[in-house]
Every structure is written in C-alpha cells, then in structure tokens.
Design a protein around this motif. Sequence first.
Motif, PDB file in Angstrom:
ATOM      1  N   LEU A  64       0.940  -0.989  -0.053  1.00 44.94           N
ATOM      2  CA  LEU A  64      -0.054   0.010  -0.173  1.00 44.94           C
ATOM      3  C   LEU A  64       0.854   1.238  -0.009  1.00 44.94           C
ATOM      4  CD1 LEU A  64      -2.711  -1.012   2.544  1.00 44.94           C
ATOM      5  CD2 LEU A  64      -2.868  -1.180   0.192  1.00 44.94           C
ATOM      6  N   ILE A  65       0.560   2.096  -0.886  1.00 42.97           N
ATOM      7  CA  ILE A  65       1.335   3.363  -1.015  1.00 42.97           C
ATOM      8  C   ILE A  65       0.125   4.511  -0.539  1.00 42.97           C
ATOM      9  CG2 ILE A  65       2.689   4.905  -2.426  1.00 42.97           C
ATOM     10  CD1 ILE A  65       3.002   2.381  -4.228  1.00 42.97           C
ATOM     11  N   LYS A  66       0.587   5.284   0.417  1.00 45.92           N
ATOM     12  CA  LYS A  66      -0.194   6.302   1.171  1.00 45.92           C
ATOM     13  C   LYS A  66       0.341   7.709   0.874  1.00 45.92           C
ATOM     14  CE  LYS A  66      -2.141   3.148   4.356  1.00 45.92           C
ATOM     15  NZ  LYS A  66      -2.487   2.805   5.956  1.00 45.92           N
ATOM     16  N   TRP A  67      -0.337   8.418   0.166  1.00 47.49           N
ATOM     17  CA  TRP A  67      -0.002   9.881   0.250  1.00 47.49           C
ATOM     18  C   TRP A  67      -1.019  10.768   1.014  1.00 47.49           C
ATOM     19  CZ3 TRP A  67       0.207   6.649  -3.953  1.00 47.49           C
ATOM     20  CH2 TRP A  67       1.298   6.763  -4.989  1.00 47.49           C
ATOM     21  N   LYS A  68      -0.346  11.075   2.146  1.00 43.89           N
ATOM     22  CA  LYS A  68      -0.877  11.984   3.387  1.00 43.89           C
ATOM     23  C   LYS A  68      -1.146  13.217   2.687  1.00 43.89           C
ATOM     24  CE  LYS A  68      -1.106   8.314   6.350  1.00 43.89           C
ATOM     25  NZ  LYS A  68      -2.259   7.770   6.482  1.00 43.89           N
ATOM     26  N   ARG A  69      -0.242  13.573   2.150  1.00 38.63           N
ATOM     27  CA  ARG A  69      -0.406  15.005   1.529  1.00 38.63           C
ATOM     28  C   ARG A  69       0.139  15.044   0.352  1.00 38.63           C
ATOM     29  NH1 ARG A  69       3.587  19.476   4.109  1.00 38.63           N
ATOM     30  NH2 ARG A  69       4.863  18.282   2.497  1.00 38.63           N
ATOM     31  N   CYS A  70      -0.163  15.668  -0.745  1.00 38.59           N
ATOM     32  CA  CYS A  70       0.486  15.921  -2.057  1.00 38.59           C
ATOM     33  C   CYS A  70       0.047  17.341  -2.668  1.00 38.59           C
ATOM     34  CB  CYS A  70      -0.391  14.954  -3.068  1.00 38.59           C
ATOM     35  SG  CYS A  70       0.259  14.851  -4.592  1.00 38.59           S
ATOM     36  N   PRO A  71       1.059  18.014  -3.104  1.00 38.17           N
ATOM     37  CA  PRO A  71       0.932  19.262  -3.641  1.00 38.17           C
ATOM     38  C   PRO A  71       0.413  19.377  -4.865  1.00 38.17           C
ATOM     39  CG  PRO A  71       3.128  18.839  -4.096  1.00 38.17           C
ATOM     40  CD  PRO A  71       2.497  17.529  -3.367  1.00 38.17           C
ATOM     41  N   TRP A  72       0.176  18.381  -5.786  1.00 42.54           N
ATOM     42  CA  TRP A  72      -0.425  18.339  -7.137  1.00 42.54           C
ATOM     43  C   TRP A  72      -1.816  18.811  -7.307  1.00 42.54           C
ATOM     44  CZ3 TRP A  72       2.619  18.833 -11.099  1.00 42.54           C
ATOM     45  CH2 TRP A  72       3.730  18.653 -11.330  1.00 42.54           C
ATOM     46  N   PRO A  73      -2.783  18.327  -6.431  1.00 37.68           N
ATOM     47  CA  PRO A  73      -4.355  18.909  -6.302  1.00 37.68           C
ATOM     48  C   PRO A  73      -4.201  20.462  -5.991  1.00 37.68           C
ATOM     49  CG  PRO A  73      -4.089  16.984  -5.014  1.00 37.68           C
ATOM     50  CD  PRO A  73      -2.694  17.328  -5.296  1.00 37.68           C
ATOM     51  N   THR A  74      -3.418  20.999  -5.293  1.00 40.23           N
ATOM     52  CA  THR A  74      -3.322  22.416  -5.218  1.00 40.23           C
ATOM     53  C   THR A  74      -2.981  23.127  -6.483  1.00 40.23           C
ATOM     54  OG1 THR A  74      -2.557  22.083  -2.659  1.00 40.23           O
ATOM     55  CG2 THR A  74      -2.408  24.271  -3.605  1.00 40.23           C
ATOM     56  N   PHE A  75      -1.826  22.596  -6.930  1.00 44.99           N
ATOM     57  CA  PHE A  75      -1.393  23.383  -8.541  1.00 44.99           C
ATOM     58  C   PHE A  75      -2.622  23.163  -9.396  1.00 44.99           C
ATOM     59  CE2 PHE A  75       3.128  21.364  -6.904  1.00 44.99           C
ATOM     60  CZ  PHE A  75       3.383  22.758  -6.697  1.00 44.99           C
ATOM     61  N   ALA A  76      -3.292  21.913  -9.410  1.00 41.21           N
ATOM     62  CA  ALA A  76      -4.324  21.974 -10.174  1.00 41.21           C
ATOM     63  C   ALA A  76      -5.508  22.929 -10.019  1.00 41.21           C
ATOM     64  CB  ALA A  76      -4.879  20.390 -10.238  1.00 41.21           C
ATOM     65  N   LYS A  77      -5.658  22.987  -8.726  1.00 45.02           N
ATOM     66  CA  LYS A  77      -6.778  24.076  -8.354  1.00 45.02           C
ATOM     67  C   LYS A  77      -6.454  25.487  -8.648  1.00 45.02           C
ATOM     68  CE  LYS A  77      -9.911  25.077  -4.546  1.00 45.02           C
ATOM     69  NZ  LYS A  77     -10.185  24.607  -3.170  1.00 45.02           N
ATOM     70  N   GLU A  78      -4.924  25.749  -8.514  1.00 44.68           N
ATOM     71  CA  GLU A  78      -4.798  27.107  -8.680  1.00 44.68           C
ATOM     72  C   GLU A  78      -4.999  27.234 -10.307  1.00 44.68           C
ATOM     73  OE1 GLU A  78      -0.570  27.826  -7.623  1.00 44.68           O
ATOM     74  OE2 GLU A  78      -1.231  27.057  -5.453  1.00 44.68           O
ATOM     75  N   TYR A  79      -4.674  26.549 -11.144  1.00 45.04           N
ATOM     76  CA  TYR A  79      -4.848  26.589 -12.724  1.00 45.04           C
ATOM     77  C   TYR A  79      -6.216  26.289 -13.013  1.00 45.04           C
ATOM     78  CZ  TYR A  79       0.000  28.059 -12.730  1.00 45.04           C
ATOM     79  OH  TYR A  79       1.318  28.757 -12.394  1.00 45.04           O
ATOM     80  N   GLY A  80      -7.168  26.207 -12.321  1.00 44.50           N
ATOM     81  CA  GLY A  80      -8.531  25.750 -12.780  1.00 44.50           C
ATOM     82  C   GLY A  80      -8.713  24.290 -13.208  1.00 44.50           C
ATOM     83  N   VAL A  81      -7.717  23.441 -12.988  1.00 42.56           N
ATOM     84  CA  VAL A  81      -7.970  21.960 -13.531  1.00 42.56           C
ATOM     85  C   VAL A  81      -8.999  21.222 -12.569  1.00 42.56           C
ATOM     86  CG1 VAL A  81      -6.816  19.903 -14.003  1.00 42.56           C
ATOM     87  CG2 VAL A  81      -5.860  22.250 -14.556  1.00 42.56           C
TER      88      VAL A  81
END
Length: 176
Positions: free
Chosen positions: A107-124
């Motif tokens: 199991l690979i668990k991402w507890k925090r990831c910056p990519w959703p924040t980047f996506a949101k900043e650019y309206g993705v």
Amino acid sequence: MSFSAEKEITKLWKNLHAAQDEIGKTYYRWREAALQLAGSDVKPLDVSLKTAEIMGMEIGKSLLPRLNWLKGEEVWLMNLAKNIAGNWINHGAIVDVENGENPFEVLIKWKRCPWPTFAKEYGVDMEEDVLCCDRILQTILKDVNEFFNTDYTIETLKAIPRGEGECLRRLSKNNK
C-alpha cells in the motif's frame, strides 16, 4: 564570518520548497501553452493524459537500474513502491509505504500531495489530477513489468482530490 548550520539548513529548506512549487507551476503553465497551441478541438484531459504517459514512461525507465531482483520478489516489490513514493516525495508530498494484507501487495499512502493544489490554482478539474496520477503510475509499471517479466497492477482506493483525505493505492501482483 561565522557559519550557522541552522541558517544554512533553513536556507536549503526554503530553496527546496521554492523548487518544488516551481515544478508544479511549470507543469501547469506548460499545459496551458500546449492547449493554446493545440486549438479548441483538443480536450485538455487528452493533453494531460498524454503528458502523464510520457512522464510515467521516463520515470519507469529511470527506476530500472535501482530495482534489484536478487533479494527476492517481495523485497523487490517494496523497493519499487519506495521508489515510486520517493518520486512524489521529491515534489513535496508526504508518502508512506507499507505491506498490504496479502503476499505481493504493498500500500502506498499519500498523506499530503501538492499536485491537487497546483491543479486547483490553474482551474483544472480535480478528477483530471487523479486520472493523470493514475496514468503515470500505470505507465511506470508497464516498463517495469516488461523488464522484470512480472505482472503488477496499481489501483487507486482513495484520492485526496476526491475529498477522501489521502491517496491510497494498492500495488499488487496480478493473479489472473
């Protein structure tokens, strides 16, 4: 002039965070430029998924020299999962790896990831973020499976962009 290890570490830490931030923003700037050049007939998701495929292919090939089959398949699998996690950690994510309930399952668990924040900043759309991450991971496995003559799959069980608090993926041997 005196040397302060604390100040130097703080400086390096700030520079690392700035570089991680720039990586994500550069990706989405590139995405926007590609979409503008491609014209209105191209779907943004198609451009992003193709990029994710290229990224996964390059990451997969770069992992091959780091994976060692000699210590056994379970050790190899854990190594693969840690290398995958390390790629996201380099971008600023917090990722843990642990054995799954079954043999040849991690199991690979991402507890925090910056990519959703980047996506949101650019309206993705958040679902695009999940689908691109999935495509990267699946493409990594394509070359790894071929090179090592294995059959592993990766499955998303939870995703931060879907509001599930963490990204949880199961890397496991395909039992066809």
